[in-house]
Write a protein that holds these residues in place. Structure first.
Motif, PDB file in Angstrom:
ATOM      1  N   PRO A 174       1.359  10.369  -8.376  1.00  0.00           N
ATOM      2  CA  PRO A 174       1.833  11.856  -8.421  1.00  0.00           C
ATOM      3  C   PRO A 174       0.756  12.503  -7.126  1.00  0.00           C
ATOM      4  O   PRO A 174      -0.193  12.652  -7.141  1.00  0.00           O
ATOM      5  N   THR A 175       1.550  13.334  -6.453  1.00  0.00           N
ATOM      6  CA  THR A 175       0.881  14.301  -5.538  1.00  0.00           C
ATOM      7  C   THR A 175      -0.366  15.052  -6.265  1.00  0.00           C
ATOM      8  O   THR A 175      -1.188  15.197  -5.445  1.00  0.00           O
ATOM      9  N   LEU A 225       4.542   9.557   3.504  1.00  0.00           N
ATOM     10  CA  LEU A 225       4.564   8.227   4.483  1.00  0.00           C
ATOM     11  C   LEU A 225       5.548   7.244   4.088  1.00  0.00           C
ATOM     12  O   LEU A 225       6.011   6.471   4.963  1.00  0.00           O
ATOM     13  N   LEU A 226       5.869   6.848   2.793  1.00  0.00           N
ATOM     14  CA  LEU A 226       6.423   5.716   2.235  1.00  0.00           C
ATOM     15  C   LEU A 226       7.961   5.716   3.133  1.00  0.00           C
ATOM     16  O   LEU A 226       8.576   4.527   3.574  1.00  0.00           O
ATOM     17  N   PRO A 227       8.855   6.841   2.782  1.00  0.00           N
ATOM     18  CA  PRO A 227      10.091   6.892   3.420  1.00  0.00           C
ATOM     19  C   PRO A 227      10.229   6.372   4.865  1.00  0.00           C
ATOM     20  O   PRO A 227      11.138   5.751   5.383  1.00  0.00           O
ATOM     21  N   ILE A 228       9.306   7.174   5.638  1.00  0.00           N
ATOM     22  CA  ILE A 228       9.268   6.770   7.071  1.00  0.00           C
ATOM     23  C   ILE A 228       8.809   5.293   7.358  1.00  0.00           C
ATOM     24  O   ILE A 228       9.511   4.689   8.252  1.00  0.00           O
ATOM     25  N   THR A 286       0.795  -1.232  -0.025  1.00  0.00           N
ATOM     26  CA  THR A 286      -0.002  -0.002  -0.109  1.00  0.00           C
ATOM     27  C   THR A 286       0.897   1.479  -0.008  1.00  0.00           C
ATOM     28  O   THR A 286       0.504   2.374  -0.655  1.00  0.00           O
ATOM     29  N   GLY A 287       2.012   1.144   0.949  1.00  0.00           N
ATOM     30  CA  GLY A 287       2.928   2.447   0.753  1.00  0.00           C
ATOM     31  C   GLY A 287       3.318   2.660  -0.357  1.00  0.00           C
ATOM     32  O   GLY A 287       3.584   3.560  -0.938  1.00  0.00           O
ATOM     33  N   ASN A 288       3.847   1.476  -1.346  1.00  0.00           N
ATOM     34  CA  ASN A 288       4.555   1.510  -2.531  1.00  0.00           C
ATOM     35  C   ASN A 288       3.642   2.255  -3.457  1.00  0.00           C
ATOM     36  O   ASN A 288       4.027   3.241  -4.193  1.00  0.00           O
TER      37      ASN A 288
END
Length: 224
Positions: free
Chosen positions: A71-72, A99-102, A63-65
């Protein structure tokens, strides 16, 4: 016009419109900090859950990926019919992107804790929650904060897109400057954003160092 003269004109533009600059900078910084704070509040617990339960890891990380690949502006377009214009839809777009990097760094930091340290803690009678709180999280702090720093820097750049839906921020000057071929206005919005990204990265690096130092004593099972 030489680059030096352009920079001088950009500085003059900023000084002449300083009240507006402070307002736009405040909007930009608020968007970034709130989005990153929400991302931390969501991503760290999800990362812990993914690390502790293998069956949830593929779902959470997948889901994070997916969220990171959208795109934003597309996210903003999707939430616009529900949330309208302004701060909130911009915040949703930034939050999703932060979200994803964290999340990935939380999982990586927890999974890379030395297994012998964890086993030693179990041998001393610690519960899984105590191991998480006293061993894994303190050791994972540098990796988690690296993800937070990445998210903060990415969010500073992404926040410029808030202009398109009335979210404010420094993008007002940058995108207006591009549209009007007004280079001094463009740079007066772009350069402070770059400095803001560097400043936030340095701030989080400092916080990471302080937290790592304070938790160093808890990294041994014998502590606490």
């Amino acid at each position: 016009m030489s680059p030096i003269n352009t920079l001088i004109e950009s500085g003059q533009y900023l000084i002449n419109h300083f009240d507006e600059f402070l307002r736009l900078l405040g909007e930009h910084l608020t968007l970034v900090l709130v989005a990153v704070a929400l991302a931390v509040a969501v991503a760290v617990p999800l990362g812990i859950l993914a690390e502790r339960h293998d069956w949830t890891k593929s779902i959470i990380m997948g889901t994070g990926n997916v969220a990171q690949t959208v795109p934003t502006l597309a996210i903003i377009a999707l939430v616009f019919p529900l949330l309208g214009l302004g701060f909130l839809p911009s915040l949703v777009g930034l939050f999703t992107y932060a979200l994803l990097p964290i999340l990935t760094n939380t999982v990586a930091g927890l999974e890379n804790v030395d297994e012998s340290t964890v086993e030693a803690a179990r041998g001393m009678g610690m519960t899984e929650n105590q191991i998480l709180r006293r061993i894994k999280l303190p050791l994972a702090v540098p990796v988690i904060f690296a993800g937070i720093r990445t998210s903060a820097v990415l969010s500073v750049g992404t926040a410029y897109l808030a202009f398109f839906i009335g979210g404010g921020g420094l993008g007002v000057w940058v995108i207006t400057g591009i549209s009007l071929f007004n280079t001094p206005q463009l740079l007066a919005g772009a350069i402070p954003g770059a400095l803001l990204a560097i400043g936030l990265d340095s701030l989080f690096a400092f916080i990471e160092t302080r937290i790592s130092g304070e938790t160093h004593a808890t990294q041994s099972p014998a502590a606490g």
